[in-house]
Design an enzyme around this catalytic site. Sequence first.
Site, PDB file in Angstrom:
ATOM      1  NE  ARG A 197      -3.744   0.410   2.168  1.00 56.59           N
ATOM      2  CZ  ARG A 197      -4.215   1.093   3.214  1.00 56.59           C
ATOM      3  NH1 ARG A 197      -4.033   0.641   4.437  1.00 56.59           N
ATOM      4  NH2 ARG A 197      -4.846   2.235   3.032  1.00 56.59           N
TER       5      ARG A 197
ATOM      6  CB  CYS B 241      -1.303   4.274   9.414  1.00 58.14           C
ATOM      7  SG  CYS B 241      -2.626   4.845  10.516  1.00 58.14           S
TER       8      CYS B 241
END
Length: 281
Positions: free
Chosen positions: A180, A239
């Site tokens: 990701r 994040c």
Amino acid sequence: MEPLISALGLQDLLSEDETLVLLDARHDLANHQLGREQYLEGHIPGAIFLDHEIDLCGPKTGKNGRHPLPDREDFIRLLGNLGIDPTANIVVYDARDGMFAAHLWWMLRWVGCTRVRVLNGGWSAWGQISGDIEREQPAPRVPVKWALHAASMPVVDALDVLANLNNPVFTLIDARAENRFRGENETIDPVAGHIPGAVNRPFTRNLDSDGFFLPVDELKSAFVEVLANKKPENIVHQCGSGISACHNLLAMEVAGLRGSALYPGSWSEWCSDDSRPVEIG
């Protein structure tokens, strides 16, 4: 106070400290009902359930990320109504790896609670020692009133991160999985990639194969390498939505590396504005 507690340590504490506050933070990002369902099926005796999408999240605007922090006064009011004061001895747990427990640990510290620990290994560890389980919700505690404390855990916002691109003051550490971060296989947020200049430290690297935090010396060695001679005060964690970033914050605290900040909006807030730059790879 050390930020982690073992299942055996908690078992002893339950028999010794009648004022102990237990908070169940189990959650699933793909199934928002699962945590509550698991709590109702069984929880550590006396534990209070807090929902990550309701209790631990502010109003979503579509531009402030998937898990915006609630207003501090609102969160303090919630804790007070639950009978939890800032001096309480609190233990937080989730299902296993500590991601959601770490987020709640950080939030409690953010509003001024100082005696907060995370159950290492979570509900899974409690099962391994055959700890007592109950299904009934605990009796309500007497509500308490708080004085508003200054934030004790630093935060930055999107404007701070944007300014940092041209005038670097801090380093961003991104807790998401490597793919990701690189912009591959993005299935949660509408834009793939990462904030320019961020370095990747997946939170899962803080854990062993059984879901327990690595020993202190291993965590310290790993983060000293990631920090690359920077002080913890010059680190900002992020994040996808500000949750797993807290796992890296907690791991650094376990390692004795204190003082880093959180970017609560994280990637989900950053990528909601297409004028903000994105890096791939």
